[in-house]
Motif scaffolding. Sequence first.
Motif, mmCIF file in Angstrom:
data_model
loop_
_atom_site.group_PDB
_atom_site.id
_atom_site.type_symbol
_atom_site.label_atom_id
_atom_site.label_comp_id
_atom_site.label_asym_id
_atom_site.label_seq_id
_atom_site.Cartn_x
_atom_site.Cartn_y
_atom_site.Cartn_z
ATOM 1 N N VAL A 293 0.864 -1.174 0.000
ATOM 2 C CA VAL A 293 0.000 0.000 0.000
ATOM 3 C C VAL A 293 0.904 1.229 0.000
ATOM 4 C CG1 VAL A 293 -1.764 1.291 1.273
ATOM 5 C CG2 VAL A 293 -1.822 -1.212 1.257
ATOM 6 N N VAL A 294 0.599 2.182 -0.867
ATOM 7 C CA VAL A 294 1.378 3.413 -0.955
ATOM 8 C C VAL A 294 0.447 4.590 -0.715
ATOM 9 C CG1 VAL A 294 2.756 4.909 -2.476
ATOM 10 C CG2 VAL A 294 3.065 2.427 -2.547
ATOM 11 N N GLY A 295 0.847 5.461 0.192
ATOM 12 C CA GLY A 295 0.105 6.688 0.425
ATOM 13 C C GLY A 295 0.389 7.685 -0.680
ATOM 14 N N VAL A 296 -0.663 8.259 -1.238
ATOM 15 C CA VAL A 296 -0.530 9.241 -2.313
ATOM 16 C C VAL A 296 -1.098 10.566 -1.805
ATOM 17 C CG1 VAL A 296 -1.179 9.822 -4.675
ATOM 18 C CG2 VAL A 296 -0.711 7.437 -4.068
ATOM 19 N N PRO A 297 -0.254 11.601 -1.734
ATOM 20 C CA PRO A 297 -0.716 12.882 -1.196
ATOM 21 C C PRO A 297 -1.452 13.728 -2.232
ATOM 22 C CG PRO A 297 1.588 13.055 -1.780
ATOM 23 C CD PRO A 297 1.179 11.613 -2.045
ATOM 24 N N PHE A 298 -2.363 14.539 -1.737
ATOM 25 C CA PHE A 298 -3.106 15.490 -2.559
ATOM 26 C C PHE A 298 -3.190 16.810 -1.805
ATOM 27 C CE2 PHE A 298 -4.609 11.364 -3.951
ATOM 28 C CZ PHE A 298 -4.676 11.505 -5.326
ATOM 29 N N HIS A 299 -3.488 17.883 -2.534
ATOM 30 C CA HIS A 299 -3.796 19.158 -1.889
ATOM 31 C C HIS A 299 -5.075 18.985 -1.075
ATOM 32 C CE1 HIS A 299 -0.804 21.794 -3.648
ATOM 33 N NE2 HIS A 299 -1.065 21.330 -4.858
ATOM 34 N N PRO A 300 -5.322 19.874 -0.111
ATOM 35 C CA PRO A 300 -6.545 19.762 0.694
ATOM 36 C C PRO A 300 -7.833 19.705 -0.136
ATOM 37 C CG PRO A 300 -5.052 21.310 1.723
ATOM 38 C CD PRO A 300 -4.436 20.936 0.389
ATOM 39 N N ASP A 301 -7.831 20.350 -1.304
ATOM 40 C CA ASP A 301 -9.032 20.324 -2.145
ATOM 41 C C ASP A 301 -9.114 19.093 -3.039
ATOM 42 O OD1 ASP A 301 -7.130 20.802 -4.106
ATOM 43 O OD2 ASP A 301 -8.009 22.686 -4.800
ATOM 44 N N GLY A 302 -8.143 18.181 -2.903
ATOM 45 C CA GLY A 302 -8.149 16.946 -3.691
ATOM 46 C C GLY A 302 -7.359 17.017 -4.976
ATOM 47 N N ALA A 303 -6.828 18.190 -5.287
ATOM 48 C CA ALA A 303 -6.051 18.342 -6.520
ATOM 49 C C ALA A 303 -4.680 17.682 -6.371
ATOM 50 C CB ALA A 303 -5.869 19.822 -6.847
ATOM 51 N N PRO A 304 -4.186 17.079 -7.435
ATOM 52 C CA PRO A 304 -2.844 16.484 -7.381
ATOM 53 C C PRO A 304 -1.762 17.565 -7.397
ATOM 54 C CG PRO A 304 -3.771 16.261 -9.573
ATOM 55 C CD PRO A 304 -4.835 16.876 -8.720
#
Length: 136
Positions: A65-76
């Motif tokens: 499992v890999v954590g994938v970060p996003f901006h708070p609004d869900g944007a990559p």
Amino acid sequence: MSRPAPRLPPDTLLAFDFGLRRVGVATGTRLLGQARPLKTVAAEGEARFAAIAALLAEWQPDALVVGVPFHPDGAPHDNTHRARRFARQLHGRFHLPVHEVDERYTTTEALAAGARDADAAAAAIILEQYFRESSP
């Protein structure tokens, strides 16, 4: 004609909190739905994958499992693409299923909980989130 045996969900998993300089690692089992921090790999390039290979040999996970970060609004953002590339590299090198989890705020959560190794603790949070999201 016999039916194929039903495929059981993976039992042991390793999770990764990807970073450019450090990768937090945690392990857990689907049976318990719990994760625990293992360590942080502070290496880059081939040294990073050698350390991960050693962990895979030791823990023999069924999936990653890999954590994938996003901006708070869900944007990559840039690290979103880097984490996904890391996930593809894990799959290509180790031939295991790799699952992605939205990991917004996991490091902040680990630090707020007083974790000594925030990267490994964040990986455990990522894995427990995966267990919650994938349970029936």
